[in-house]
Design an enzyme around this catalytic site. Structure first.
Site, PDB file in Angstrom:
ATOM      1  N   ASP A  32       0.853  -1.191   0.000  1.00  0.00           N
ATOM      2  CA  ASP A  32       0.000   0.000   0.000  1.00  0.00           C
ATOM      3  C   ASP A  32       0.892   1.245   0.000  1.00  0.00           C
ATOM      4  O   ASP A  32       1.878   1.313   0.732  1.00  0.00           O
ATOM      5  CB  ASP A  32      -0.924  -0.001   1.228  1.00  0.00           C
ATOM      6  CG  ASP A  32      -2.071   0.984   1.080  1.00  0.00           C
ATOM      7  OD1 ASP A  32      -3.224   0.528   0.975  1.00  0.00           O
ATOM      8  OD2 ASP A  32      -1.804   2.207   1.067  1.00  0.00           O
ATOM      9  N   ILE A  33       0.515   2.220  -0.814  1.00  0.00           N
ATOM     10  CA  ILE A  33       1.329   3.428  -0.956  1.00  0.00           C
ATOM     11  C   ILE A  33       1.304   4.280   0.321  1.00  0.00           C
ATOM     12  O   ILE A  33       2.246   5.036   0.577  1.00  0.00           O
ATOM     13  CB  ILE A  33       0.868   4.230  -2.200  1.00  0.00           C
ATOM     14  CG1 ILE A  33       1.986   5.104  -2.732  1.00  0.00           C
ATOM     15  CG2 ILE A  33      -0.392   5.026  -1.932  1.00  0.00           C
ATOM     16  CD1 ILE A  33       1.728   5.613  -4.156  1.00  0.00           C
ATOM     17  N   ASN A  92     -12.807  -3.202   2.402  1.00  0.00           N
ATOM     18  CA  ASN A  92     -13.752  -2.086   2.387  1.00  0.00           C
ATOM     19  C   ASN A  92     -14.633  -2.211   1.142  1.00  0.00           C
ATOM     20  O   ASN A  92     -14.136  -2.494   0.051  1.00  0.00           O
ATOM     21  CB  ASN A  92     -12.990  -0.763   2.354  1.00  0.00           C
ATOM     22  CG  ASN A  92     -12.150  -0.564   3.602  1.00  0.00           C
ATOM     23  OD1 ASN A  92     -12.549  -0.946   4.703  1.00  0.00           O
ATOM     24  ND2 ASN A  92     -10.965   0.021   3.445  1.00  0.00           N
ATOM     25  N   GLY A  98     -16.195   2.503   3.170  1.00  0.00           N
ATOM     26  CA  GLY A  98     -14.864   3.101   3.177  1.00  0.00           C
ATOM     27  C   GLY A  98     -14.005   2.763   1.966  1.00  0.00           C
ATOM     28  O   GLY A  98     -12.785   2.953   1.988  1.00  0.00           O
ATOM     29  N   GLN A  99     -14.627   2.273   0.885  1.00  0.00           N
ATOM     30  CA  GLN A  99     -13.861   1.882  -0.300  1.00  0.00           C
ATOM     31  C   GLN A  99     -13.539   3.095  -1.164  1.00  0.00           C
ATOM     32  O   GLN A  99     -14.431   3.860  -1.519  1.00  0.00           O
ATOM     33  CB  GLN A  99     -14.654   0.854  -1.122  1.00  0.00           C
ATOM     34  CG  GLN A  99     -13.879   0.327  -2.318  1.00  0.00           C
ATOM     35  CD  GLN A  99     -14.664  -0.709  -3.108  1.00  0.00           C
ATOM     36  OE1 GLN A  99     -15.858  -0.917  -2.871  1.00  0.00           O
ATOM     37  NE2 GLN A  99     -13.996  -1.359  -4.040  1.00  0.00           N
ATOM     38  N   HIS A 105     -10.074  -5.500  -3.328  1.00  0.00           N
ATOM     39  CA  HIS A 105      -8.743  -5.708  -2.740  1.00  0.00           C
ATOM     40  C   HIS A 105      -8.885  -6.068  -1.275  1.00  0.00           C
ATOM     41  O   HIS A 105      -9.786  -5.585  -0.576  1.00  0.00           O
ATOM     42  CB  HIS A 105      -7.854  -4.477  -2.915  1.00  0.00           C
ATOM     43  CG  HIS A 105      -8.471  -3.188  -2.456  1.00  0.00           C
ATOM     44  ND1 HIS A 105      -9.387  -2.486  -3.225  1.00  0.00           N
ATOM     45  CD2 HIS A 105      -8.320  -2.485  -1.309  1.00  0.00           C
ATOM     46  CE1 HIS A 105      -9.753  -1.403  -2.572  1.00  0.00           C
ATOM     47  NE2 HIS A 105      -9.134  -1.380  -1.394  1.00  0.00           N
ATOM     48  N   HIS A 107      -6.932  -5.717   2.196  1.00  0.00           N
ATOM     49  CA  HIS A 107      -5.823  -5.126   2.947  1.00  0.00           C
ATOM     50  C   HIS A 107      -5.267  -6.195   3.882  1.00  0.00           C
ATOM     51  O   HIS A 107      -6.031  -6.830   4.623  1.00  0.00           O
ATOM     52  CB  HIS A 107      -6.305  -3.967   3.826  1.00  0.00           C
ATOM     53  CG  HIS A 107      -6.779  -2.766   3.073  1.00  0.00           C
ATOM     54  ND1 HIS A 107      -6.002  -1.640   2.892  1.00  0.00           N
ATOM     55  CD2 HIS A 107      -7.956  -2.496   2.454  1.00  0.00           C
ATOM     56  CE1 HIS A 107      -6.677  -0.733   2.210  1.00  0.00           C
ATOM     57  NE2 HIS A 107      -7.876  -1.223   1.931  1.00  0.00           N
TER      58      HIS A 107
END
Ligand code: 5GP
Ligand code: ZN
Length: 118
Positions: A32-33, A92, A98-99, A105, A107
C-alpha cells in the site's frame, strides 16, 4: 477481464509501478502506498471485480485462493507468528464501507502496534 480506467487493473498489468509482493496467473499483491501498519499490502484478483458487492458464485474459488494465500504472504512480509503476532484482513466495500479504489482488494496489515489506523 481488465478495466483500462481502473487504477488497480493498471497496477496488475505493470502500467503503473508498484512494490510487488506476489504475482501468479490470477492474483497480484503489492505494498500500500500509504501504509497504516508496519506491514500493509493489498491482495487483488487480476480479474476486474469492482467490489465484494459484485462477487458472484463463480468467483468463490478465486476468493478462496486469495484468502488462503494471505497467511503465507503475511509471514513473508514480516507479520509475527500467531497468536502473539497475527494480521488483520480488511475488505472495504462501497462508499459507506470506506472503499476508495473500486477494484476488489484485501488489505493485509500486521506488525507491532500501535498502528496508524485501528
Ligand atoms: P480502500 O480505501 O479502497 O479500501 O483502499 C485503497 C488503498 O489503496 C488505500 O489504502 C491507498 O493507500 C491505496 N492506494 C491508492 N492508490 C494507490 C497507488 O497508486 N499505489 C498503491 N500501491 N496503493 C494505492
Ligand atoms: Zn480493476
Amino acid at each position: 477481464m481488465h478495466d483500462p480506467n481502473c487504477l488497480f487493473c493498471r497496477i496488475t498489468q505493470g502500467q503503473i509501478p508498484s512494490r510487488k509482493v506476489y504475482e501468479d496467473d490470477e492474483v497480484f499483491a503489492f505494498h500500500d502506498i500509504h501504509p497504516a501498519a508496519p506491514v500493509h499490502f493489498l491482495m487483488v484478483p487480476k480479474k476486474h471485480i469492482a467490489s465484494m458487492a459484485q462477487v458472484e458464485a463463480e468467483d468463490a474459488p478465486l476468493l478462496g485462493r486469495l484468502l488462503a494465500l494471505a497467511p503465507r504472504l503475511a509471514a513473508e512480509q514480516g507479520c509475527n507468528p500467531y497468536p502473539a503476532g497475527g494480521f488483520r484482513l480488511v475488505v472495504n466495500t462501497g462508499a459507506e464501507g470506506g472503499q476508495e479504489v473500486h477494484h476488489l482488494h484485501i488489505h493485509v496489515m500486521g506488525g507491532p502496534r500501535p498502528w496508524l489506523k485501528g
